[in-house]
Write a protein that holds these residues in place. Structure first.
Motif, short mmCIF file in Angstrom:
data_model
loop_
_atom_site.label_atom_id
_atom_site.label_comp_id
_atom_site.label_asym_id
_atom_site.label_seq_id
_atom_site.Cartn_x
_atom_site.Cartn_y
_atom_site.Cartn_z
N VAL A 225 103.73 130.78 -42.17
CA VAL A 225 103.35 130.54 -40.78
C VAL A 225 102.26 131.54 -40.43
O VAL A 225 102.53 132.70 -40.12
CB VAL A 225 104.56 130.66 -39.83
N ALA B 33 104.78 132.32 -34.41
CA ALA B 33 103.71 132.36 -35.41
C ALA B 33 103.40 133.78 -35.85
O ALA B 33 103.62 134.74 -35.11
CB ALA B 33 102.44 131.71 -34.85
N GLY C 265 99.48 126.49 -39.41
CA GLY C 265 98.51 127.25 -38.64
C GLY C 265 97.27 126.46 -38.30
O GLY C 265 96.32 126.42 -39.08
#
Length: 326
Positions: A154, A162, A186
């Motif tokens: 991530v 994130a 992403g």
């Protein structure tokens, strides 16, 4: 290393990421029928006290509907589905949900916020595989040491919780030692980005935010329109709302009466994923999103979005062949 059989033969190399609140059986079924892995967080399936267990009902519906599709379309079977488990001490439902997923033989288990041996063992015992999401190389090593089959990197720009590292750096570091299944998350929102993820060394793309703006998603119309109408510069990275850093739509924060450019920092020790967690009412409509939403310009059925991604992916591969071949 070849991908596990369950991740092979997808229409395009994509897993639809499990979206908190938003992912539901309608979206998962549409994703799987269109040829990509559909996923939902187990915690999305909620019932009131005294009501039948919703996770059981969701798994029954998804399993049976995909089975019917496969029987009617033997030459075009649905992709498998996945369930996301929040492996955090505040998730009081975890043990119950693991037992239910084991009983229904969930094929793909996605684990987040904690790598535990017993979760991986439960998945393997019913014939499933586990993919653990991580934000850096240290967490990646720990996940594999504890028995995860694959990793979800991530990277910066991903929606929801994130990391902050560049996908180039993160994938490169992981591939120095790990040759198993690797997914990349992403700001992936078109076919070119899917191919780019593979060129970097990932096996599959992990796509979430574009599916918020689909007919099947459990998101209010304003949320879907905010995805359609904004881009990367409209995203802010903060840990205020859950204790874990994530990306959120600035307009939704401003509408809640806060300055999105001057948010306080949260105490990570207060992170809580329990069903009775409290948070300010003003946070109810603060919406997560990745930086890739600039590519999303309409609300549409999930199958149509996947058709577009597949066409873009095919075009990108054709263009790259021309470049490689001179």
């Amino acid at each position: 290393m070849a991908l596990p059989p369950i991740l092979q033969n997808l229409r395009i190399p994509v897993v639809g990421s499990p979206l908190f609140i938003i992912s539901n059986p309608d979206l998962v079924i549409a994703q799987c029928k269109a040829g990509i892995v559909g996923a939902f967080p187990a915690l999305n399936a909620r019932e009131k006290e005294g009501e039948p267990i919703m996770l059981e009902a969701w798994l029954k519906r998804i399993t049976e509907e995909l089975d019917r599709h496969n029987q009617a379309n033997p030459d075009n079977p649905a992709a498998p589905f996945a369930v996301n488990q929040i492996v955090h001490r505040s998730n009081a439902r975890l043990e119950r949900d693991l037992e239910i997923c084991h009983r229904w033989k969930v094929p793909i288990w996605i684990t987040s916020l904690g790598a535990r041996v017993e979760v991986n063992e439960a998945a393997h015992d019913c014939g499933g595989i586990t993919l653990h999401d991580i934000i850096n190389n240290t967490f990646a090593r720990k996940a594999i040491e504890k028995g995860a089959d694959g990793l979800i990197a991530v990277a910066a720009g991903a929606g929801g919780h994130a990391g902050a590292q560049s996908p180039f750096a993160l994938v490169s570091e992981i591939r120095e030692w790990f040759d198993g299944p690797l997914l990349l998350s992403g700001a992936i929102a078109n076919g070119r980005s899917i191919l780019a993820a593979q060129a970097m060394g990932a096996d599959l793309a992990y796509i979430g935010s574009p599916f918020i703006a689909t007919d099947e998603a459990n998101a209010v119309p304003d949320y879907k329109q905010m995805i359609v109408g904004h881009g990367a510069e409209d995203i802010v990275y903060s840990n205020l709302f859950t204790g874990v850093h994530g990306n959120y739509l600035k307009p939704s924060i401003a509408r809640a009466g806060m300055d999105p450019d001057n948010l306080e920092r949260s105490d990570p020790s207060k992170m809580n994923f329990g069903e009775n967690r409290e948070k300010p009412k003003s946070w109810k409509e603060i919406w997560g999103s990745g930086q890739g939403i600039g590519a999303i310009r309409t609300v549409q059925p999930a199958a149509r979005l996947i058709d577009t991604l597949a066409a873009q992916y095919a075009d990108a591969k054709a263009e790259m062949r021309k470049i490689v071949n001179g």
